[in-house]
Design an enzyme around this catalytic site. Structure first.
Site, short mmCIF file in Angstrom:
data_model
loop_
_atom_site.label_atom_id
_atom_site.label_comp_id
_atom_site.label_asym_id
_atom_site.label_seq_id
_atom_site.Cartn_x
_atom_site.Cartn_y
_atom_site.Cartn_z
N LYS A 120 6.06 1.96 6.73
CA LYS A 120 4.77 1.63 6.52
C LYS A 120 4.51 0.95 5.47
CE LYS A 120 1.96 5.41 5.22
NZ LYS A 120 1.13 5.23 4.22
N ASP B 18 7.29 10.70 -1.80
CA ASP B 18 6.41 10.89 -0.58
C ASP B 18 7.36 12.15 0.34
OD1 ASP B 18 4.71 9.14 -1.28
OD2 ASP B 18 5.30 7.32 0.13
N LYS C 2 -2.12 12.49 -3.76
CA LYS C 2 -1.96 11.85 -2.48
C LYS C 2 -2.71 12.07 -1.46
CE LYS C 2 1.76 9.85 -4.10
NZ LYS C 2 1.99 8.44 -4.38
C1 S3P Z 1 3.52 3.22 -1.76
C2 S3P Z 1 3.42 3.52 -3.12
C3 S3P Z 1 3.54 5.05 -3.44
C4 S3P Z 1 3.80 5.96 -2.11
C5 S3P Z 1 2.87 5.56 -1.06
C6 S3P Z 1 2.99 4.16 -0.74
C7 S3P Z 1 3.27 1.68 -1.65
O1 S3P Z 1 2.27 5.35 -4.06
O2 S3P Z 1 3.59 7.24 -2.68
O3 S3P Z 1 2.98 6.49 0.00
O4 S3P Z 1 3.43 1.38 -0.15
O5 S3P Z 1 3.31 0.92 -2.12
P1 S3P Z 1 2.05 5.17 -5.68
O6 S3P Z 1 1.97 3.37 -5.74
O7 S3P Z 1 0.65 5.71 -5.85
O8 S3P Z 1 3.02 5.92 -6.44
#
Ligand code: S3P
Length: 417
Positions: A5, A303, A330
Site C-alpha cells: 500500500k 501497522d 491510526k
Molecule cells: C505510512 C506510514 C505510517 C504507517 C501508515 C503508512 C506510509 O504512518 O502507519 O500505515 O505509507 O508512509 P506514520 O507516518 O503516521 O507513522
C-alpha cells in the site's frame, strides 16, 4: 499477495510528477490507493487503471512533470487515506495555486498539524480546523525554501511530505528522524534520478530539474501478509506460502517479533523488485511464547500490532507492547479498540497508555465484535475468529477494501483448504 500500500501510493504520486509515462504492475487496487489515483486526476493528471483481479491492477500514468499540475476544481477528498492526505499536502505546498484537502470522519480526527508545521516553515500558507491541526486543510503553495527538519514523531508520512515539498523548494531539504521510518519515498526518488543522500540520522534532498518516469512491479505487502503469518503460526495445523513479499528492513518488525516468539518462519532468498528487497515467506503452525517489545522494533511493526495481539492471545505467557502510542491516532484508536474487541473474544488484555498487555494461552470464544471501520482491526478480528471456538460475527466488515479487497475470499479459501 496484493501490492504494498505505501509503495503503491508513492508510485502514483511520484509518477504524476515525472516527465513521461509511468508503468506500475501489481499496484494495490484498494480504496485507499484509489483515493490517491482520484487525487492526481483532480490535479490534471491522466491515468489508466486496469484491474487484473480483486486488489491487483496495472496502472499507467502520464506524468506532467514537476511544474505541470493544475489547480483542482473542487476540494480533494482523500477519504480514509492518511498517506494520501499527508503526502499530498507536501506536493500541494509546492504548487502556485489554491487547494483544499478533506477526508472521511475518521481521517478528520487524525493529526495534520504534524505536516502543517514543517510545510509552513518551508514557506507555504496552510490553515486547518482546530488550530490548524485537523482536516479540512487549505493550502496556498509555491515559493518554498529548503529546511532542515527534525521530526518530533517518527513518521514516514511526515518525512515524505517534507521531502516531496523539497522537490519544489529552493535549496536543499534535510529531514532527520528520531528512529528510522519506512524509506520507500527515498528509494523511489533515487530510482527517478533525484540526488538524495543519507546524512547521519537524516536524508538530504537536492531539488531536481526533472524526475524520470517509473517502470516497476510493486512488492507484496508485508502488512497484509501479517494476517496470514499470524493465522498460520497460531493455527494448530496450518502451512502458508507467501510469495514475493516486501522485506524492506524498516517494515520487518513483525517477522522479527514472531521469530522471537518461536514461530517457524522460513524467509527465502532476497531479491530486488521495484527497488525494494522481496522474499518468499513460508510459515507453519508454531508453539508461540509471549514477548516484551518496545522501541524501534515496535516502530517497524506499528501497522502489524493488531495482528500481533492475536498471535499474543495464542502464545504461552505474557506479551507486553510498549512505545506504541501512535496506535491511538491510526484509522481508529487501535489500543482501545483492540482491547474492547479482544475482551469480547475472551482474551485477557489490559490497556496501557502506550500499548497493551496480554496474558496468552487461554481459549478464545467466538462473539459478535466490531471492526470500528478500521481495516486492520477488522482483519485481525477475523483471524482471531477463525481460531476461536464457535462463531464470530464482525460488524463493519467492508473496511477490508481499504487495503485488501480480496481478504474475505482469501480467508474463505484458506479455511476451506
Ligand atoms: C505510512 C506510514 C505510517 C504507517 C501508515 C503508512 C506510509 O504512518 O502507519 O500505515 O505509507 O508512509 P506514520 O507516518 O503516521 O507513522
Amino acid at each position: 499477495m496484493p501490492g504494498d500500500k505505501s509503495i503503491s501510493h508513492r508510485t502514483a504520486l511520484l509518477g504524476a510528477l515525472a516527465e513521461g509515462r509511468t508503468h506500475i504492475r501489481r499496484f494495490l487496487a484498494s480504496d485507499d490507493c484509489f483515493a490517491t489515483i482520484d487525487a492526481i486526476r483532480a490535479l490534471g493528471v491522466e491515468c489508466r487503471v486496469t484491474e487484473e483481479s480483486p486488489g491487483l491492477a496495472t496502472v499507467e500514468i502520464d506524468g506532467v512533470g514537476l511544474h505541470g499540475l493544475t489547480e483542482p476544481a473542487d476540494v480533494i477528498d482523500v477519504r480514509n487515506s492518511g498517506t494520501t492526505g499527508r503526502l499530498l499536502s507536501g506536493i500541494l505546498a509546492g504548487q502556485p495555486f489554491h487547494s483544499v484537502i478533506t477526508g472521511d470522519a475518521s481521517l478528520r480526527t487524525r493529526p495534520f498539524g504534524r505536516v502543517v508545521e514543517p510545510l509552513r516553515e518551508m514557506g507555504a500558507k496552510l490553515t486547518a480546523r482546530e488550530d490548524d491541526t485537523l482536516l479540512p486543510l487549505t493550502i496556498d503553495g509555491g515559493a518554498l525554501h529548503g529546511i532542515r527538519y527534525r521530526l518530533p514523531v517518527a513518521s514516514a508520512q511526515v518525512k515524505s511530505a517534507v521531502l516531496l515539498a523539497g522537490l519544489f523548494a529552493e535549496g536543499e531539504t534535510i529531514v532527520e528522524e528520531p528512529l528510522a521510518t519506512r524509506d520507500h519515498t527515498e528509494r523511489l526518488l533515487r530510482t527517478m534520478g533525484a540526488d538524495l543522500k543519507r546524512e547521519g540520522p537524516g536524508v538530504k534532498l537536492q531539488p531536481p530539474d526533472r524526475l524520470a518516469p517509473l517502470d516497476l512491479e510493486v512488492p507484496g505487502d508485508l502488512s497484509t501478509a501479517a494476517f496470514w503469518l499470524v493465522a498460520a503460526a497460531a493455527h494448530p495445523d496450518a502451512e502458508i506460502d507467501l510469495p514475493k513479499v516486501g522485506v524492506n528492513p524498516t517494515r520487518t518488525g513483525l517477522l522479527d517479533i514472531l521469530s522471537e516468539m518461536g514461530a517457524q518462519i522460513d524467509i527465502g532468498e532476497e531479491r530486488i523488485v521495484g527497488g525494494e528487497p522481496v522474499a518468499d515467506i513460508h510459515i507453519k503452525s508454531s508453539q508461540l511464547r509471549g514477548i516484551e517489545v518496545g522501541g524501534e522494533l515496535v516502530l517497524r511493526a506499528m501497522d502489524e500490532m493488531p495482528a500481533l495481539a492475536v498471535a499474543a492471545a495464542f502464545a504461552e505467557g505474557r506479551t507486553v507492547v510498549r512505545d506504541a502510542e501512535e496506535l491511538r491516532v491510526k484509522e481508529s484508536d487501535r489500543i482501545s479498540a483492540l482491547v474492547s474487541q479482544m475482551k469480547k473474544l475472551g482474551v485477557a488484555i489490559e490497556e496501557q497508555a502506550d500499548g497493551f498487555i496480554i496474558e496468552g494461552g487461554q481459549a478464545l470464544r467466538g462473539a459478535p465484535v466490531t471492526g470500528a471501520g478500521d481495516h486492520r482491526l477488522t482483519m485481525s478480528l477475523a483471524v482471531a475468529g477463525l481460531l476461536a471456538d464457535g462463531e464470530t460475527e464482525i460488524e463493519d466488515e467492508d473496511s477490508v477494501a481499504i487495503s485488501y479487497p480480496g481478504f474475505w475470499e482469501e480467508l474463505g479459501k484458506l479455511a476451506a483448504g
